[in-house]
Design a protein around this motif. Structure first.
Motif, PDB file in Angstrom:
ATOM      1  N   SER A 194      40.921  40.649  49.954  1.00  0.00           N
ATOM      2  CA  SER A 194      42.307  40.298  49.664  1.00  0.00           C
ATOM      3  C   SER A 194      42.385  38.898  49.072  1.00  0.00           C
ATOM      4  O   SER A 194      41.623  38.005  49.442  1.00  0.00           O
ATOM      5  N   ARG A 195      43.305  38.712  48.155  1.00  0.00           N
ATOM      6  CA  ARG A 195      43.492  37.429  47.477  1.00  0.00           C
ATOM      7  C   ARG A 195      44.956  37.029  47.553  1.00  0.00           C
ATOM      8  O   ARG A 195      45.828  37.848  47.816  1.00  0.00           O
TER       9      ARG A 195
ATOM     10  N   ALA B 171      42.247  45.452  43.392  1.00  0.00           N
ATOM     11  CA  ALA B 171      42.599  46.355  42.294  1.00  0.00           C
ATOM     12  C   ALA B 171      43.857  45.929  41.544  1.00  0.00           C
ATOM     13  O   ALA B 171      44.037  46.290  40.386  1.00  0.00           O
ATOM     14  N   GLU B 172      44.724  45.155  42.184  1.00  0.00           N
ATOM     15  CA  GLU B 172      45.971  44.764  41.542  1.00  0.00           C
ATOM     16  C   GLU B 172      46.012  43.299  41.125  1.00  0.00           C
ATOM     17  O   GLU B 172      46.989  42.851  40.523  1.00  0.00           O
ATOM     18  N   ALA B 173      44.964  42.551  41.399  1.00  0.00           N
ATOM     19  CA  ALA B 173      44.984  41.101  41.150  1.00  0.00           C
ATOM     20  C   ALA B 173      45.225  40.769  39.677  1.00  0.00           C
ATOM     21  O   ALA B 173      46.057  39.916  39.354  1.00  0.00           O
ATOM     22  N   ARG B 174      44.522  41.432  38.781  1.00  0.00           N
ATOM     23  CA  ARG B 174      44.663  41.118  37.355  1.00  0.00           C
ATOM     24  C   ARG B 174      46.079  41.401  36.864  1.00  0.00           C
ATOM     25  O   ARG B 174      46.701  40.570  36.208  1.00  0.00           O
TER      26      ARG B 174
ATOM     27  N   ARG C 288      42.967  32.788  44.902  1.00  0.00           N
ATOM     28  CA  ARG C 288      42.355  32.224  46.104  1.00  0.00           C
ATOM     29  C   ARG C 288      42.083  33.332  47.127  1.00  0.00           C
ATOM     30  O   ARG C 288      42.732  34.378  47.108  1.00  0.00           O
ATOM     31  N   ALA C 289      41.145  33.056  48.021  1.00  0.00           N
ATOM     32  CA  ALA C 289      40.888  33.968  49.128  1.00  0.00           C
ATOM     33  C   ALA C 289      42.101  33.965  50.044  1.00  0.00           C
ATOM     34  O   ALA C 289      42.643  32.895  50.356  1.00  0.00           O
TER      35      ALA C 289
ATOM     36  N   VAL D 288      51.538  35.126  46.034  1.00  0.00           N
ATOM     37  CA  VAL D 288      51.635  36.585  46.110  1.00  0.00           C
ATOM     38  C   VAL D 288      50.323  37.141  46.656  1.00  0.00           C
ATOM     39  O   VAL D 288      49.279  37.024  45.999  1.00  0.00           O
ATOM     40  N   PRO D 289      50.339  37.749  47.858  1.00  0.00           N
ATOM     41  CA  PRO D 289      49.119  38.386  48.359  1.00  0.00           C
ATOM     42  C   PRO D 289      48.837  39.663  47.577  1.00  0.00           C
ATOM     43  O   PRO D 289      49.767  40.420  47.269  1.00  0.00           O
TER      44      PRO D 289
END
Length: 158
Positions: free
Chosen positions: A102-103, A123-126, A144-145, A118-119
């Protein structure tokens, strides 16, 4: 759709951090047998037995120096891993192999102040970083982590 510029820690900055980090300390060198350390110089994970350096890094401070922003109390530093020796940097594109947990995406304005966090899951980070950058108030996004808050890389508009 916004075109993204994925920004690792630049090679010249890595070279300086390997002499003295942003807290004024020498790097902590190790050669973990199991590998896996997330490397911010090339946005990959260390291979087993590959020498790494743990340093303190202030990403917003360095961005602010480049842009003339004044992040004030939003300036912070934290631990990051680098190759202990210079590397070739990252491959183009989003570093999927780096993001296995998780980021949190932190969006900063032109002053260097946090607009939102925003956590996200890997798969959705980009796509979420891209969506944040459609807001004209957002100047840069830090990935960030989620658990530890460690900086992974910056994202800007290309």
């Amino acid at each position: 759709m916004t075109t993204l510029r994925i920004e690792p820690i630049p090679a010249d900055t890595c070279a300086r951090l390997l002499r003295s980090d942003d807290a004024g300390r020498p790097p902590v060198l190790s050669t973990p047998a199991e590998g896996g350390a997330p490397l911010r110089c090339c946005l990959t994970r260390a291979r087993p037995g590959e020498p790494v350096a743990l340093v303190s890094y202030a990403p917003l401070r360095r961005w602010a120096a480049e842009t003339g922003a004044d992040p004030g109390p939003y300036d912070e530093q934290g631990p990051v891993f680098l190759h202990a020796d210079p590397c070739d940097g990252p491959a183009p594109g989003w570093p999927d192999g780096l993001h296995t947990g998780s980021r949190v995406l932190r969006a900063y304005d032109r002053r260097g102040h946090i607009l939102r966090g925003v956590p996200v899951e890997p798969a959705e980070a980009r796509s979420r970083a891209e969506a944040l950058l459609t807001d004209p108030e957002v100047a840069v996004v830090h990935v960030r982590a989620l658990g530890f808050g460690c900086f992974f890389h910056a994202v800007r508009r290309a």
